[in-house]
Design a protein around this motif. Structure first.
Motif, PDB file in Angstrom:
ATOM      1  N   LEU A 156       0.819  -1.210   0.000  1.00  0.00           N
ATOM      2  CA  LEU A 156       0.000   0.000   0.000  1.00  0.00           C
ATOM      3  C   LEU A 156       0.854   1.261   0.000  1.00  0.00           C
ATOM      4  O   LEU A 156       0.461   2.286  -0.545  1.00  0.00           O
ATOM      5  CB  LEU A 156      -0.917   0.017   1.228  1.00  0.00           C
ATOM      6  CG  LEU A 156      -2.027  -1.033   1.321  1.00  0.00           C
ATOM      7  CD1 LEU A 156      -2.921  -0.735   2.515  1.00  0.00           C
ATOM      8  CD2 LEU A 156      -2.857  -1.075   0.051  1.00  0.00           C
ATOM      9  N   ASP A 157       2.018   1.194   0.621  1.00  0.00           N
ATOM     10  CA  ASP A 157       2.895   2.359   0.673  1.00  0.00           C
ATOM     11  C   ASP A 157       3.432   2.741  -0.696  1.00  0.00           C
ATOM     12  O   ASP A 157       3.817   3.888  -0.918  1.00  0.00           O
ATOM     13  CB  ASP A 157       4.088   2.088   1.598  1.00  0.00           C
ATOM     14  CG  ASP A 157       3.678   2.029   3.056  1.00  0.00           C
ATOM     15  OD1 ASP A 157       2.664   2.653   3.399  1.00  0.00           O
ATOM     16  OD2 ASP A 157       4.364   1.364   3.836  1.00  0.00           O
ATOM     17  N   THR A 160       0.172   4.818  -5.755  1.00  0.00           N
ATOM     18  CA  THR A 160      -0.596   6.043  -5.595  1.00  0.00           C
ATOM     19  C   THR A 160      -1.973   5.902  -6.238  1.00  0.00           C
ATOM     20  O   THR A 160      -2.899   6.614  -5.859  1.00  0.00           O
ATOM     21  CB  THR A 160       0.130   7.245  -6.229  1.00  0.00           C
ATOM     22  OG1 THR A 160       0.410   6.955  -7.597  1.00  0.00           O
ATOM     23  CG2 THR A 160       1.430   7.520  -5.498  1.00  0.00           C
ATOM     24  N   LYS A 167      -4.377   7.093  -3.416  1.00  0.00           N
ATOM     25  CA  LYS A 167      -3.837   7.332  -2.077  1.00  0.00           C
ATOM     26  C   LYS A 167      -3.615   8.820  -1.863  1.00  0.00           C
ATOM     27  O   LYS A 167      -3.115   9.523  -2.753  1.00  0.00           O
ATOM     28  CB  LYS A 167      -2.521   6.575  -1.890  1.00  0.00           C
ATOM     29  CG  LYS A 167      -1.930   6.707  -0.488  1.00  0.00           C
ATOM     30  CD  LYS A 167      -0.736   5.806  -0.300  1.00  0.00           C
ATOM     31  CE  LYS A 167       0.462   6.251  -1.117  1.00  0.00           C
ATOM     32  NZ  LYS A 167       1.671   5.464  -0.795  1.00  0.00           N
ATOM     33  N   THR A 169      -1.389  11.190  -0.648  1.00  0.00           N
ATOM     34  CA  THR A 169       0.021  11.252  -0.263  1.00  0.00           C
ATOM     35  C   THR A 169       0.314  12.404   0.683  1.00  0.00           C
ATOM     36  O   THR A 169       1.398  12.469   1.270  1.00  0.00           O
ATOM     37  CB  THR A 169       0.911  11.386  -1.510  1.00  0.00           C
ATOM     38  OG1 THR A 169       0.509  12.554  -2.249  1.00  0.00           O
ATOM     39  CG2 THR A 169       0.761  10.158  -2.404  1.00  0.00           C
ATOM     40  N   SER A 174       1.341   9.585   6.724  1.00  0.00           N
ATOM     41  CA  SER A 174       1.501   8.670   5.592  1.00  0.00           C
ATOM     42  C   SER A 174       2.956   8.220   5.490  1.00  0.00           C
ATOM     43  O   SER A 174       3.678   8.559   4.558  1.00  0.00           O
ATOM     44  CB  SER A 174       1.046   9.338   4.286  1.00  0.00           C
ATOM     45  OG  SER A 174       1.698  10.580   4.117  1.00  0.00           O
ATOM     46  N   HIS A 176       4.218   4.713   6.328  1.00  0.00           N
ATOM     47  CA  HIS A 176       4.086   3.296   6.664  1.00  0.00           C
ATOM     48  C   HIS A 176       2.973   3.058   7.673  1.00  0.00           C
ATOM     49  O   HIS A 176       2.285   2.054   7.622  1.00  0.00           O
ATOM     50  CB  HIS A 176       5.375   2.675   7.214  1.00  0.00           C
ATOM     51  CG  HIS A 176       6.525   2.721   6.272  1.00  0.00           C
ATOM     52  ND1 HIS A 176       6.477   2.180   5.008  1.00  0.00           N
ATOM     53  CD2 HIS A 176       7.771   3.230   6.421  1.00  0.00           C
ATOM     54  CE1 HIS A 176       7.650   2.362   4.417  1.00  0.00           C
ATOM     55  NE2 HIS A 176       8.436   3.002   5.245  1.00  0.00           N
ATOM     56  N   ARG A 178       0.189   5.032   8.526  1.00  0.00           N
ATOM     57  CA  ARG A 178      -1.180   5.423   8.170  1.00  0.00           C
ATOM     58  C   ARG A 178      -1.297   5.629   6.664  1.00  0.00           C
ATOM     59  O   ARG A 178      -0.518   6.365   6.067  1.00  0.00           O
ATOM     60  CB  ARG A 178      -1.564   6.709   8.908  1.00  0.00           C
ATOM     61  CG  ARG A 178      -2.996   7.180   8.705  1.00  0.00           C
ATOM     62  CD  ARG A 178      -3.280   8.332   9.669  1.00  0.00           C
ATOM     63  NE  ARG A 178      -4.647   8.832   9.561  1.00  0.00           N
ATOM     64  CZ  ARG A 178      -5.005   9.872   8.816  1.00  0.00           C
ATOM     65  NH1 ARG A 178      -4.089  10.533   8.116  1.00  0.00           N
ATOM     66  NH2 ARG A 178      -6.267  10.268   8.776  1.00  0.00           N
ATOM     67  N   THR A 179      -2.276   4.972   6.057  1.00  0.00           N
ATOM     68  CA  THR A 179      -2.523   5.092   4.632  1.00  0.00           C
ATOM     69  C   THR A 179      -3.987   5.447   4.415  1.00  0.00           C
ATOM     70  O   THR A 179      -4.875   4.759   4.912  1.00  0.00           O
ATOM     71  CB  THR A 179      -2.211   3.771   3.896  1.00  0.00           C
ATOM     72  OG1 THR A 179      -0.869   3.366   4.195  1.00  0.00           O
ATOM     73  CG2 THR A 179      -2.365   3.934   2.398  1.00  0.00           C
ATOM     74  N   LEU A 181      -6.938   5.995   1.656  1.00  0.00           N
ATOM     75  CA  LEU A 181      -7.298   5.620   0.291  1.00  0.00           C
ATOM     76  C   LEU A 181      -8.722   6.050  -0.027  1.00  0.00           C
ATOM     77  O   LEU A 181      -9.628   5.903   0.800  1.00  0.00           O
ATOM     78  CB  LEU A 181      -7.176   4.098   0.111  1.00  0.00           C
ATOM     79  CG  LEU A 181      -5.812   3.477   0.423  1.00  0.00           C
ATOM     80  CD1 LEU A 181      -5.927   1.966   0.501  1.00  0.00           C
ATOM     81  CD2 LEU A 181      -4.799   3.875  -0.637  1.00  0.00           C
TER      82      LEU A 181
END
Length: 269
Positions: A156-157, A160, A167, A169, A174, A176, A178-179, A181
């Protein structure tokens, strides 16, 4: 001769699910109160129509839907993530019917979202990864990036835009841990989004972090792994916003500026 201490990592997964109509606060609790942004917005949609669910490997594991009782309340429930198909026990462990969690091995973990309401919605997913010690205290010195969630082999990292998801960015955290989407198309009632991930894997690199100390026995050392005894924590928070006046509603609910194209496609400004 080395005396190695076996590494023990007990999986723990927290799930936070919230359905957002106009502005729904989720800070500090997985249960939140619905708050109107303005009197104008309050009359633009049918409140009872909102609903959203999280699916794990095509099975609903948690949901939050408006209760059709006239009481302006939500109903929520589910088994939670990383459970056996029956939902009665943890998927990973040393017990009967459980899988042994092995660093470096990939496990099926397909996460997606379903619109379980009655109106079209835009949805987002916030994935948070971290480590905790045996007392439940967050271990800030351990790398959440070793808790791998991947789609088609790409973490996921790293992506984009993929599978209809984009994602953010610029989102705080953000790194690793917290992501954030966003699905770029309206999700119709009862429809399901493509997956945000399809595999879970604890990076085998965590076995490379250890220290050795001599013991009282000559020639014998004790090896202690850095991640030994810690739990990995994976949180998925799902939000939904109605498509009516979507740009304003998303700004109110999520605090982000978006563009909605004539065909309904969402993009971040």
């Amino acid at each position: 001769m080395k005396k190695k201490k076996n590494i023990w990592i007990r999986p723990a997964l927290l799930f936070s699910l919230s359905a957002v109509l106009l502005l729904l606060s989720t800070v500090g609790s997985t249960r939140a109160a619905l708050t109107y942004y303005s009197a104008d917005y309050a009359v633009q949609v049918e409140i009872k129509s909102i609903g959203v669910s999280l699916l794990e490997n095509n099975r609903i594991v948690s949901y939050r839907n408006y209760a059709e009782t006239g009481s302006n309340e939500f109903v929520e429930g589910g088994t939670g993530l990383l459970k056996n198909e029956s939902g009665e026990s943890d998927r990973f462990g040393a017990g009967e019917g459980q899988e042994k969690l092995i660093p470096g091995k990939m496990y099926d973990e397909k996460l997606s979202v379903q619109n379980t309401g009655a109106i079209d919605e835009y949805v987002r997913v916030v994935v948070t990864r971290s480590w905790q010690d045996a007392d439940g205290k967050k271990a800030t010195d351990l790398d959440p990036g070793l808790i791998g969630l991947s789609l088609d082999g790409q973490d996921l990292d790293e992506f984009t835009e993929k599978n209809g998801w984009i994602k953010d960015t610029k989102a705080a955290g953000s790194d690793h841990e917290r992501t954030v989407l966003y699905y770029t198309h309206p999700v119709a009632s009862q429809a399901q989004t493509p997956a945000i991930c399809d595999t879970l894997c604890l990076d085998g690199a965590l076995l490379d972090e250890y220290e050795t100390k001599p013991t009282e026995k000559p020639g014998v050392v004790k090896t202690t792994y850095k991640y030994n005894g810690y739990m990995f924590v994976l949180e998925a928070e799902v939000d939904a916003v109605q498509t009516h006046n979507a740009e304003d509603a998303i700004k109110s609910a999520w605090g982000v500026d978006v563009n909605i194209a004539p065909d309904g496609t969402l993009s971040l400004k």
